[in-house]
Design a protein around this motif. Structure first.
Motif, PDB file in Angstrom:
ATOM      1  N   ASN A  87      42.255  43.341  42.854  1.00 22.02           N
ATOM      2  CA  ASN A  87      41.369  43.993  41.886  1.00 22.02           C
ATOM      3  C   ASN A  87      41.713  45.469  41.695  1.00 22.02           C
ATOM      4  O   ASN A  87      40.893  46.355  41.982  1.00 22.02           O
ATOM      5  CB  ASN A  87      39.902  43.851  42.315  1.00 22.02           C
ATOM      6  CG  ASN A  87      38.946  44.282  41.216  1.00 22.02           C
ATOM      7  OD1 ASN A  87      39.248  44.150  40.030  1.00 22.02           O
ATOM      8  ND2 ASN A  87      37.796  44.806  41.613  1.00 22.02           N
ATOM      9  N   PRO A  88      42.897  45.793  41.217  1.00 20.48           N
ATOM     10  CA  PRO A  88      43.265  47.196  41.025  1.00 20.48           C
ATOM     11  C   PRO A  88      42.367  47.871  39.994  1.00 20.48           C
ATOM     12  O   PRO A  88      41.868  47.231  39.060  1.00 20.48           O
ATOM     13  CB  PRO A  88      44.711  47.107  40.527  1.00 20.48           C
ATOM     14  CG  PRO A  88      44.811  45.760  39.892  1.00 20.48           C
ATOM     15  CD  PRO A  88      43.936  44.867  40.729  1.00 20.48           C
ATOM     16  N   ASP A  89      42.153  49.151  40.167  1.00 17.85           N
ATOM     17  CA  ASP A  89      41.318  49.909  39.216  1.00 17.85           C
ATOM     18  C   ASP A  89      41.990  50.032  37.858  1.00 17.85           C
ATOM     19  O   ASP A  89      41.310  50.228  36.851  1.00 17.85           O
ATOM     20  CB  ASP A  89      41.028  51.289  39.799  1.00 17.85           C
ATOM     21  CG  ASP A  89      40.220  51.213  41.079  1.00 17.85           C
ATOM     22  OD1 ASP A  89      39.040  50.810  41.001  1.00 17.85           O
ATOM     23  OD2 ASP A  89      40.768  51.537  42.150  1.00 17.85           O
ATOM     24  N   VAL A 149      40.926  36.435  35.056  1.00 16.60           N
ATOM     25  CA  VAL A 149      41.297  37.569  35.891  1.00 16.60           C
ATOM     26  C   VAL A 149      40.524  38.795  35.425  1.00 16.60           C
ATOM     27  O   VAL A 149      40.691  39.261  34.291  1.00 16.60           O
ATOM     28  CB  VAL A 149      42.812  37.842  35.821  1.00 16.60           C
ATOM     29  CG1 VAL A 149      43.171  39.060  36.673  1.00 16.60           C
ATOM     30  CG2 VAL A 149      43.579  36.617  36.286  1.00 16.60           C
ATOM     31  N   ASN A 150      39.679  39.317  36.283  1.00 15.46           N
ATOM     32  CA  ASN A 150      38.868  40.482  35.947  1.00 15.46           C
ATOM     33  C   ASN A 150      39.488  41.749  36.525  1.00 15.46           C
ATOM     34  O   ASN A 150      39.738  41.837  37.735  1.00 15.46           O
ATOM     35  CB  ASN A 150      37.450  40.320  36.512  1.00 15.46           C
ATOM     36  CG  ASN A 150      36.705  39.182  35.854  1.00 15.46           C
ATOM     37  OD1 ASN A 150      36.661  39.088  34.630  1.00 15.46           O
ATOM     38  ND2 ASN A 150      36.110  38.315  36.667  1.00 15.46           N
ATOM     39  N   VAL A 151      39.746  42.715  35.672  1.00 16.84           N
ATOM     40  CA  VAL A 151      40.160  44.049  36.104  1.00 16.84           C
ATOM     41  C   VAL A 151      39.337  45.045  35.282  1.00 16.84           C
ATOM     42  O   VAL A 151      39.007  44.782  34.127  1.00 16.84           O
ATOM     43  CB  VAL A 151      41.672  44.299  35.886  1.00 16.84           C
ATOM     44  CG1 VAL A 151      42.503  43.421  36.807  1.00 16.84           C
ATOM     45  CG2 VAL A 151      42.072  44.099  34.432  1.00 16.84           C
ATOM     46  N   PRO A 152      38.993  46.202  35.859  1.00 19.30           N
ATOM     47  CA  PRO A 152      38.167  47.164  35.117  1.00 19.30           C
ATOM     48  C   PRO A 152      38.901  47.855  33.974  1.00 19.30           C
ATOM     49  O   PRO A 152      38.275  48.310  33.022  1.00 19.30           O
ATOM     50  CB  PRO A 152      37.735  48.166  36.187  1.00 19.30           C
ATOM     51  CG  PRO A 152      38.739  48.013  37.281  1.00 19.30           C
ATOM     52  CD  PRO A 152      39.167  46.589  37.266  1.00 19.30           C
ATOM     53  N   PRO A 178      33.743  50.036  32.275  1.00 23.60           N
ATOM     54  CA  PRO A 178      34.814  49.096  32.641  1.00 23.60           C
ATOM     55  C   PRO A 178      34.778  47.850  31.762  1.00 23.60           C
ATOM     56  O   PRO A 178      33.792  47.600  31.071  1.00 23.60           O
ATOM     57  CB  PRO A 178      34.475  48.750  34.093  1.00 23.60           C
ATOM     58  CG  PRO A 178      32.972  48.863  34.145  1.00 23.60           C
ATOM     59  CD  PRO A 178      32.623  50.011  33.237  1.00 23.60           C
ATOM     60  N   ILE A 179      35.858  47.067  31.827  1.00 20.54           N
ATOM     61  CA  ILE A 179      35.895  45.802  31.103  1.00 20.54           C
ATOM     62  C   ILE A 179      34.879  44.850  31.741  1.00 20.54           C
ATOM     63  O   ILE A 179      34.908  44.647  32.962  1.00 20.54           O
ATOM     64  CB  ILE A 179      37.302  45.178  31.159  1.00 20.54           C
ATOM     65  CG1 ILE A 179      38.335  46.127  30.531  1.00 20.54           C
ATOM     66  CG2 ILE A 179      37.320  43.829  30.445  1.00 20.54           C
ATOM     67  CD1 ILE A 179      39.765  45.633  30.677  1.00 20.54           C
ATOM     68  N   PRO A 180      33.992  44.263  30.958  1.00 27.45           N
ATOM     69  CA  PRO A 180      33.035  43.312  31.542  1.00 27.45           C
ATOM     70  C   PRO A 180      33.758  42.093  32.114  1.00 27.45           C
ATOM     71  O   PRO A 180      34.834  41.713  31.638  1.00 27.45           O
ATOM     72  CB  PRO A 180      32.173  42.898  30.343  1.00 27.45           C
ATOM     73  CG  PRO A 180      32.402  43.939  29.301  1.00 27.45           C
ATOM     74  CD  PRO A 180      33.793  44.438  29.515  1.00 27.45           C
ATOM     75  N   PRO A 181      33.184  41.453  33.117  1.00 22.93           N
ATOM     76  CA  PRO A 181      33.772  40.209  33.633  1.00 22.93           C
ATOM     77  C   PRO A 181      33.859  39.160  32.534  1.00 22.93           C
ATOM     78  O   PRO A 181      33.044  39.150  31.603  1.00 22.93           O
ATOM     79  CB  PRO A 181      32.795  39.787  34.738  1.00 22.93           C
ATOM     80  CG  PRO A 181      32.052  41.030  35.101  1.00 22.93           C
ATOM     81  CD  PRO A 181      31.973  41.848  33.852  1.00 22.93           C
TER      82      PRO A 181
END
Length: 413
Positions: free
Chosen positions: A235-237, A260-263, A405-408
Motif C-alpha cells: 500500500n504505497p502512498d 488494488v487500492n492506493v491513495p 486520497p483515491i477512494p477504495p
C-alpha cells in the motif's frame, strides 16, 4: 514568426496539393522543403506513432495554408516524406539512412520513442543532418555529444517529478513528514521508462521517501499482476507506472479487476492510451504526466492558442490531441523558425539556427541548451476528474485542486 493524413512503406504528406481552398496556390511557391520522418505506423508504438504523424501533418498543413516558409527571397511549401519504422530500432536506423542517402532528405523529424530516436540519431549525426525530435525524452540521448539533435520536449527524468512533489506537498498539508511517505513503481525496461525510474528514485530520495516497490516490466507488457499483488500488500502512498500506452491501459484495467487500492496513482501516457474513453470511471483520480495541456496560456501565430490547436486537431482527427501530437506539431514550427532565421537551406546553417532557437509556440517555449535539450518548458500533471483531464500541478498552472486520497474501489461503484 508566423505561428496533415496514409500508411505504407513510404508516404509523402503534401497536404496543400489536396486543398482546393488553400490560401496559397502551388504557383506562389518557389519550391518544396522535404522533411524526412521514419515513424511507427505499425508495431507496438503504432498508437503513438499515429499521434506523432497527425501532429506533424496538421502543422505542415497550417504552415502551407498560411503562405509557407520564407527563406531569403524565396518562399517554400513543406512536405513530409514518411516511412514506417515498424516500431523496430534497426528498421528505424535503416530508414534514416535511406531518407538521407537515397531520398536526399536534408532535414529529419524524429520518430516516436526514445529507443527509436537512439537508433536514428547516430545516422543523422554521421551525415550532419539536423533532426528535430519531439518524442525521444531519454536523458541519455543528450550525453552523447550530438550536435545535430534537438528535442522540443522535456526530458524523461522530469516526467513524474511533479507527482513526487505533490505527494510531499500533501503530506505537509496533513501535518505529516514527506520522509514518512512510501513510493511504489513499475517501469518498462526500455530507455525512456528507466530514465523515468531514475528520476523518481532521485526525487523520492530527495524527500527521504522509501521506494517499497521497484519493478521492471518487460518491453512486451501483457501482465502486471505480480507487481499489483505487491501494491496490495505494501500500500504505497504513491504508486507510479511508466510503460507507454500499453502499460497505462494495462495498469488501469488490472488495478480495477484486482481491486488494488492506493491513495495516489500517477503514470505516463494516459491520454495517448485513451484511458478515459476506454475505461470510464475506472480511470478517475489517475494523475497523468504530460508535456502539455490545452488549458495552458501558450500561443503562436501559426497554430494559435493551445486550446485552439486542441480544437483544430480534434476537428481534423476526431479525437482530442495527446501531448505526443502537440509536441510533434511544435517540432515542425521549430524547423520553420530555423529556416527563416538561417536564410539558407544549407544543413549546417539550419543546424546553427536551431542551436540559437528562442521561440514561443502553442506548445510552450523552446530554447535549447548545448546538448540539444529544451530547457525552457516545464512538465504538468493532469488528474482525471469527472471524465476530464484537469491540470492539478504544478500549483501555478493548476486549474483545480487535486482529489486525494483515491477512494477504495468498494466505494467507487
Amino acid at each position: 514568426m508566423k505561428s496533415i493524413k496514409n500508411l505504407g512503406l513510404c508516404l509523402t504528406s503534401a497536404a496543400a496539393l489536396g486543398m482546393a481552398a488553400s490560401a496559397a496556390s502551388a504557383a506562389e511557391f518557389d519550391g518544396t522543403i522535404t522533411l524526412g520522418a521514419a515513424v511507427s505506423l505499425t508495431g507496438k508504438y503504432s498508437t503513438n506513432g499515429g499521434h506523432t504523424k497527425n501532429g506533424y501533418d496538421l502543422a505542415v498543413e497550417r504552415v502551407n495554408s498560411m503562405g509557407g516558409v520564407e527563406v531569403g527571397d524565396k518562399t517554400y511549401r513543406i512536405e513530409v516524406k514518411y516511412y514506417d519504422d515498424e516500431s523496430t530500432p534497426a528498421r528505424g536506423a535503416q530508414l534514416a539512412e535511406r531518407l538521407i542517402k537515397q531520398d536526399g532528405v536534408k532535414y529529419v523529424l524524429g520518430p516516436y520513442s526514445s529507443g527509436m530516436t537512439k537508433a536514428m540519431a547516430p545516422v543523422t549525426e554521421k551525415y550532419e543532418v539536423p533532426m528535430v525530435e519531439a518524442n525521444g525524452a531519454s536523458r541519455s540521448l543528450f550525453t552523447q555529444g550530438y550536435e545535430y539533435l534537438f528535442a522540443v520536449l522535456s526530458t524523461s527524468e522530469q516526467y513524474l517529478a511533479s507527482a513526487v512533489d505533490l505527494r510531499a506537498e500533501l503530506a505537509e498539508k496533513e501535518g505529516e513528514k514527506p520522509s514518512d511517505m512510501t513510493v511504489g513503481g513499475a517501469f518498462e525496461n526500455d530507455p525512456f521508462s528507466q530514465d523515468i525510474r531514475a528520476g523518481v528514485l532521485a526525487d523520492a530520495e530527495g524527500y527521504g521517501m522509501e521506494m517499497v516497490i521497484d519493478d521492471k516490466l518487460p518491453p512486451e507488457i501483457n501482465d502486471m499482476s505480480s507487481t499489483l499483488i505487491k501494491a496490495k500488500a505494501k500500500n504505497p502512498d504513491l504508486f507510479v507506472v511508466s510503460g507507454h500506452s500499453k502499460g497505462a491501459a494495462l495498469a488501469i484495467r488490472q488495478m480495477a479487476d484486482m481491486q488494488v487500492n492506493v491513495p495516489m496513482l500517477a503514470m505516463t501516457h494516459c491520454d495517448a492510451a485513451q484511458i478515459i474513453q476506454k475505461f470510464g470511471s475506472d480511470a478517475e483520480y489517475t494523475l497523468c504526466a504530460s508535456q502539455w495541456a490545452p488549458s495552458l496560456s501558450y500561443s503562436d501565430d501559426y497554430l494559435g492558442k493551445a486550446s485552439e490547436f486542441a480544437a483544430d486537431f480534434e476537428a481534423e482527427y476526431d479525437y482530442a490531441p495527446p501531448y505526443q501530437a502537440a509536441e510533434s506539431a511544435a517540432a515542425v514550427l521549430v524547423y520553420v523558425d530555423a529556416f527563416e532565421r538561417a536564410g539558407s537551406l544549407e544543413p549546417k546553417a539550419v543546424r546553427d539556427a536551431l542551436a540559437e532557437t528562442d521561440l514561443m509556440t502553442f506548445y510552450g517555449p523552446v530554447r535549447f541548451d548545448e546538448t540539444g535539450k529544451n530547457v525552457a518548458k516545464p512538465m504538468v500533471l493532469y488528474q482525471v476528474q469527472d471524465g476530464e483531464y484537469v491540470v492539478v500541478a504544478p500549483t501555478k498552472w493548476a486549474a483545480a485542486d487535486v482529489r486525494y486520497p483515491i477512494p477504495p474501489w468498494s466505494e467507487r461503484k
